[in-house]
Design an enzyme around this catalytic site. Sequence first.
Site, short mmCIF file in Angstrom:
data_model
loop_
_atom_site.label_atom_id
_atom_site.label_comp_id
_atom_site.label_asym_id
_atom_site.label_seq_id
_atom_site.Cartn_x
_atom_site.Cartn_y
_atom_site.Cartn_z
N GLY A 1 -34.63 -8.66 31.49
CA GLY A 1 -33.77 -7.51 31.71
C GLY A 1 -33.54 -7.24 33.18
O GLY A 1 -32.40 -7.16 33.63
N LYS B 1 -46.17 -6.41 38.70
CA LYS B 1 -47.58 -6.52 38.35
C LYS B 1 -48.04 -7.93 37.99
O LYS B 1 -47.43 -8.59 37.16
CB LYS B 1 -47.88 -5.62 37.15
CG LYS B 1 -47.91 -4.15 37.51
CD LYS B 1 -47.95 -3.37 36.26
CE LYS B 1 -48.90 -2.20 36.25
NZ LYS B 1 -49.06 -1.72 34.87
N GLY C 1 -39.84 -9.33 28.50
CA GLY C 1 -41.12 -9.61 27.85
C GLY C 1 -40.98 -10.70 26.80
O GLY C 1 -41.85 -11.57 26.68
C1 3PG Z 1 -37.07 -4.52 26.84
O1 3PG Z 1 -36.22 -3.98 27.53
O2 3PG Z 1 -38.09 -5.03 27.33
C2 3PG Z 1 -36.81 -4.65 25.37
O3 3PG Z 1 -35.69 -3.92 25.01
C3 3PG Z 1 -38.03 -4.20 24.61
O4 3PG Z 1 -38.33 -2.88 24.95
P1 3PG Z 1 -39.84 -2.39 24.95
O5 3PG Z 1 -40.52 -3.15 26.07
O6 3PG Z 1 -39.79 -0.91 25.21
O7 3PG Z 1 -40.44 -2.73 23.62
#
Ligand code: 3PG
Length: 399
Positions: free
Chosen positions: A356, A206, A380
């Site tokens: 990630g 996105k 993020g």
């Molecule tokens: C992620 O994988 O982005 C982090 O562990 C944070 O998780 P979240 O985006 O669900 O807050």
Amino acid sequence: MSIRTLDDLLGEGVSGRRVLVRADLNVPLDKQTGAITDDGRIRAVLPTLTALTGAGAKVVVCSHLGRPKGAPDPQFSLRSVADRLGELLGGSVRFASDTVGDSARSTVDALADGEVALLENLRFNAGETSKDDAERGAFADQLAAFGEAYVDDAFGAVHRKHASVYDVPARLPHVAGRLVLREVEVLSTLTGDPARPYVVVLGGSKVSDKLAVIEALLPKVDRLLIGGGMCFTFLKAQGHEVGTSLLEEEMVETCGNLLARSEGKIMLPVDVVAADAFAPDATHDTVPADGIPSHRLGLDIGPETVAGFAAALKGARTIFWNGPMGVFEMPAFANGTRGVAEAIAKTDAFTVVGGGDSAAAVRALGLDESSFGHISTGGGASLEYLEGKTLPGIAALEK
Ligand code: 3PG
Ligand code: MG
């Protein structure tokens, strides 16, 4: 940085003391079997945990997994993570089947010096993610009762204003763990004065998720290479038809403005792999980026684009990469991500893989992790760091 570190805490002596560690053990799980598909985040927290156990601390680890809705949900249990953590630590990990209830209390009470316990998913409790300060605070009180000191090693969650990240450090002596420290050290070189040329590669699905980081990076970078699902909104903004590809119609104008302001720094795909369905065995061909058939959707960048991106990366001295170039989980659409990852690995640049998904892609494609300068555990979080935002988890450690 006015943050106390794990070494400061170790220097005070932790033998026999209970230390609460917030980790980000939010690992990807196989949808069918629930098996852990990438344990990179578990391994990333080991240096902090072994330093603490080696010093004789009673280590209480807490984490979230997935996005359960504030109540227990078995598919998001951390039990298998506790097993894997135990294997990696070479000893067993005591698992509490709740987060702050009877099981957690007795598990923590039973800890001997140098032992590790993992509490059940923080997000099984509404207080963890609540927007209400009092509700978060009440949950933070319960968590804080398990530790005499708090270590934040959950870099992937430092951008969340959650009880375990933001409110617990206000209640306990707090330090940054080894992982958080290393992540901040590396990312701050990117926001400071990176060696040039500085090239950023962005992918993922996105544009709306990446808009703020694109805005923040454009004045800083020499080149910005864009692939992944979000490239189609840019291609549309250039006046190309994108068939049934992922498209954020309401972002087309914004993308057009970014392209106009980018001084030619933004590089888009010149060819894409277009398929007749979103499926691993879909019929597919490489087509020019300005010739995507109306009934097809782009699922990867094409070979000519990979070559162009590789050429742009070649002389770089700093590279940041976030987001896959295509649907790398399906072998037919993994070549773009693989090609770009290999091109990044080959350079002499200082290379940072953020996120990630991109980190998981590096490992899933069997690439050598050591050929990258740093693989961030935060998606993020690393993007928000590069945007220059105040991250609640870091701010809480600074206080
Ligand atoms: C992620 O994988 O982005 C982090 O562990 C944070 O998780 P979240 O985006 O669900 O807050
Ligand atoms: Mg996330």
